[in-house]
Design a protein around this motif. Structure first.
Motif, short mmCIF file in Angstrom:
data_model
loop_
_atom_site.label_atom_id
_atom_site.label_comp_id
_atom_site.label_asym_id
_atom_site.label_seq_id
_atom_site.Cartn_x
_atom_site.Cartn_y
_atom_site.Cartn_z
N GLY A 207 1.92 -6.47 0.28
CA GLY A 207 0.78 -6.68 -0.76
C GLY A 207 -0.10 -5.45 -1.08
O GLY A 207 -0.04 -4.47 -0.38
N PRO A 208 -0.57 -5.61 -2.22
CA PRO A 208 -1.57 -4.51 -2.88
C PRO A 208 -2.88 -4.82 -2.28
O PRO A 208 -3.70 -5.57 -2.83
N ALA A 209 -3.19 -4.30 -1.09
CA ALA A 209 -4.48 -4.61 -0.38
C ALA A 209 -5.33 -3.48 -0.59
O ALA A 209 -5.43 -2.52 -1.24
N ALA A 210 -6.85 -3.96 -0.31
CA ALA A 210 -7.87 -3.09 -0.33
C ALA A 210 -8.22 -2.23 -1.60
O ALA A 210 -8.65 -1.26 -1.85
N GLY A 211 -8.03 -3.30 -2.83
CA GLY A 211 -8.08 -2.43 -4.21
C GLY A 211 -6.94 -1.78 -4.74
O GLY A 211 -6.91 -1.24 -5.79
N PHE A 212 -5.81 -1.77 -3.91
CA PHE A 212 -4.52 -1.07 -4.67
C PHE A 212 -4.12 -1.78 -5.77
O PHE A 212 -4.08 -3.05 -5.68
N ASN A 213 -4.04 -1.40 -7.04
CA ASN A 213 -3.45 -1.83 -8.29
C ASN A 213 -4.70 -3.13 -8.53
O ASN A 213 -4.33 -4.22 -9.07
N SER A 218 -3.57 -8.45 1.89
CA SER A 218 -3.74 -8.13 2.95
C SER A 218 -2.43 -8.02 3.86
O SER A 218 -1.63 -9.08 3.70
N ASN A 219 -1.88 -6.93 4.40
CA ASN A 219 -0.85 -6.70 5.21
C ASN A 219 -0.90 -6.59 6.70
O ASN A 219 -0.28 -6.32 7.63
N TYR A 220 -2.51 -7.10 7.16
CA TYR A 220 -2.90 -6.92 8.43
C TYR A 220 -1.71 -7.64 9.47
O TYR A 220 -1.17 -8.63 9.25
N PRO A 221 -1.60 -7.02 10.63
CA PRO A 221 -2.00 -5.63 10.91
C PRO A 221 -1.20 -4.46 10.44
O PRO A 221 -1.33 -3.37 11.11
N LEU A 222 -0.06 -4.61 9.87
CA LEU A 222 0.86 -3.60 9.37
C LEU A 222 0.19 -2.49 8.43
O LEU A 222 -0.77 -2.77 7.81
N ARG A 223 0.86 -1.16 8.52
CA ARG A 223 0.28 -0.18 7.99
C ARG A 223 0.74 -0.15 6.26
O ARG A 223 1.88 -0.51 6.25
N GLY A 224 -0.23 0.47 5.76
CA GLY A 224 0.27 0.71 4.32
C GLY A 224 -0.12 -0.47 3.42
O GLY A 224 -0.40 -1.48 3.68
N VAL A 225 0.73 -0.04 2.13
CA VAL A 225 0.42 -1.38 1.04
C VAL A 225 1.72 -1.25 0.18
O VAL A 225 2.83 -0.29 0.51
N LYS A 226 1.58 -1.95 -0.93
CA LYS A 226 2.70 -1.86 -1.80
C LYS A 226 3.05 -0.51 -2.19
O LYS A 226 2.19 0.38 -2.56
N ASN A 227 4.23 -0.22 -2.54
CA ASN A 227 4.91 0.86 -2.95
C ASN A 227 4.53 2.14 -2.02
O ASN A 227 4.30 3.38 -2.54
N THR A 228 4.30 1.93 -0.76
CA THR A 228 4.57 2.71 0.29
C THR A 228 5.64 2.24 1.29
O THR A 228 5.99 1.35 1.07
N LEU A 229 6.11 3.33 2.13
CA LEU A 229 7.32 2.91 2.86
C LEU A 229 6.84 2.43 4.42
O LEU A 229 7.60 2.36 5.24
N TRP A 230 5.51 2.42 4.54
CA TRP A 230 5.12 1.74 5.84
C TRP A 230 5.59 0.34 5.91
O TRP A 230 5.60 -0.34 4.78
N GLU A 231 5.62 -0.15 7.15
CA GLU A 231 5.87 -1.51 7.18
C GLU A 231 4.96 -2.50 6.23
O GLU A 231 5.55 -3.66 5.83
N GLY A 232 3.80 -2.30 6.16
CA GLY A 232 2.96 -3.14 5.04
C GLY A 232 3.36 -3.10 3.87
O GLY A 232 3.45 -3.96 3.00
N GLY A 233 4.27 -1.83 3.38
CA GLY A 233 4.89 -1.98 2.14
C GLY A 233 6.35 -2.57 2.17
O GLY A 233 6.83 -2.80 0.76
N VAL A 234 6.95 -2.42 3.24
CA VAL A 234 8.60 -2.79 2.95
C VAL A 234 8.94 -4.13 3.85
O VAL A 234 9.82 -4.47 3.69
N ARG A 235 8.03 -4.41 4.74
CA ARG A 235 8.34 -5.66 5.60
C ARG A 235 7.70 -6.79 4.82
O ARG A 235 6.74 -6.99 4.62
#
Length: 466
Positions: A207-213, A218-235
């Motif tokens: 998801g695009p969290a916290a104002g991204f795009n 919210s990708n809680y509690p995973l790290r990162g946002v959409k278009n990043t390679l952290w789990e919050g962006g790819v899981r």
């Protein structure tokens, strides 16, 4: 089938892929994709109701992709009511029925359009024929900058307990998506199709969290946002439902990549998967249906020479080399969404649940609560070991640390070295990016403010000015 993802090759034989916007000039891939393959199995009706990122010559797509019908938009996003797209300095109307602009749908909420079209297709379908139905919703994608999260005003009153107004609108948009799923599943049941259906509900990124795009996911509690390679962006969250699944009502832990949908679904549809050449996907139907070990042991998340980032997961280990946006979106973003009481009875009373219950396949409330607990990602934030992938590669045990808080690069140097070697080996198979500059002839102002397949036409006025 509610949603089926197309084949995308990132690492082998093809250059990196990117989102297309309205005035980019690209050629289509030559490989077959999931809507085309069902047509080879006598799936006579493949319907496409979705958002798309299409190249400038969609006429070439008609033969290659073989959808029998399409309703939706061609570029990357739209306003949910006026169906226009504003980006990269242009603005234009972008909603189609097949190749024709659907101006008659102006003002109708996009989620309702997709839902009504899907239900109409199901209700008119000949039950003796197979059906491939792809419904890729605009919700909860960002819209235009003036109001990126656009919800029906009448629904906002249902979410006043959410104090953040952007999150309140996000919840209202999501509730319309939930309603859509229910109506589609209900229609399948009413027509006697559900008992032999495979339904996939999934996402293409975090998801695009916290104002991204300009969005508020919210990708809680995973790290990162959409278009990043952290789990919050790819899981990605996902659900596979079918009466054909042998071990049902469980949380699947098999490693699974987007490209696996193609051979997995074609297998259960009756195709000899060994006849399909040069695909990266793995047939995982047996693993998912019977809860067996996945044959997939690795996922290349991306190698992006423009951002200077790459990530690779092998078994339980995940490597990060570089990062996107110079690390600006490398943190953890909430909220958790776990405030208040979870009402499992409301789940059982939903449209989709009632349809599934008619087949005797709906889990009871205790099972629902058990599955929810098992699916919840819990992280231990103690003893964090910092990671700055702009300075040095990072290594995580993704099974024990899905939130990527403990960088084990220093304590596991041999594993780090092996992962870097594998990444380099994969990268040697890549070809240069085929990114092309924006083509100003595609600006909607030359086409009656319509985002169109400009590569199929000649416009002497646009050619002169450009």
């Amino acid at each position: 089938m509610y949603f089926v993802a197309n084949k995308i090759t990132v690492d082998l034989k093809l250059p990196p892929l990117k989102v297309l916007i309205g005035d980019e000039a690209y050629e289509l891939l030559s490989t077959s994709t999931s809507p085309r393959k069902p047509s080879e199995l006598s799936y006579k009706e493949a319907f496409d109701i979705l958002q798309k990122h299409l190249p400038p010559k969609p006429s070439e797509m008609a033969e290659r992709y073989r959808f029998d019908s399409h309703i939706g938009f061609w570029a990357g996003k739209i306003d949910m009511y006026d169906h226009t797209n504003q980006e990269q300095g242009y603005w234009g109307f972008d909603f189609r029925r097949g190749f024709l602009a659907a101006h008659d749908l102006f003002g109708q909420y996009a989620t309702d359009i997709y839902t009504n079209e899907a239900v109409k297709i199901i209700n008119s379908h000949n039950n003796n024929d197979p059906l491939f139905l792809m419904v890729s919703h605009s919700a909860v994608h960002s819209g235009n900058p003036n109001e990126p999260i656009r919800a029906p005003e009448s629904l906002l009153a249902n979410f006043t307990q959410i104090k953040n107004f952007q999150r309140q609108k996000f919840a209202a948009v999501l509730s319309k998506l939930d309603e859509s799923v229910g109506k589609v599943v209900e229609a399948l049941q009413n027509r006697g199709l559900l008992e032999n259906s495979i339904i996939v509900f999934t996402t293409d990124n975090g998801g695009p969290a916290a104002g991204f795009n300009d969005n508020c996911a919210s990708n809680y509690p995973l790290r990162g946002v959409k278009n990043t390679l952290w789990e919050g962006g790819v899981r990605g969250a996902g659900l596979l439902w079918s009466p054909l699944i042998e071990k049902r009502a469980r949380v699947a832990t098999q490693m699974f990549h987007l490209v696996d949908w193609l051979p997995t679904l074609l297998h259960i549809a009756g195709m000899n998967i060994s006849a399909i050449q040069d695909i990266d996907g793995i047939d995982q139907w047996e693993a998912l249906s019977k809860d067996l070990k996945s044959e997939r042991v690795s996922v290349l998340h991306n190698i992006d020479d423009i951002f200077g980032s790459a990530a690779l997961t092998v078994d339980k280990w995940k490597l990060h080399k570089g990062t996107n946006y110079k690390g600006a979106w490398d943190s953890w973003y909430g909220p958790s969404g776990r405030e208040g009481r979870y009402d499992s009875r409301a789940v059982n009373n939903a449209r989709a649940a009632r349809a599934v219950s008619a087949l005797g396949l709906m889990p009871d409330s205790d099972t629902i609560l058990k599955l929810r607990k098992e699916a919840t990602v819990v992280c231990n934030n103690n003893n964090q070991i910092p990671c700055n992938p702009l300075k040095a590669p990072c290594l995580f045990d993704i099974e024990q640390d899905p939130c990527e808080t403990r960088n084990l690069a220093d304590s596991e140097p041999e594993i780090l070295r092996n992962m870097l070697n594998q990444l380099e080996k994969i990268n040697r198979t890549a070809v240069p990016p085929n990114n092309k500059p924006l083509d100003s002839r595609g600006n909607p102002k030359f086409w009656g403010h319509l985002i169109t397949n400009f590569g199929d036409y000649s416009n002497s006025y646009a050619d002169t000015l450009c």
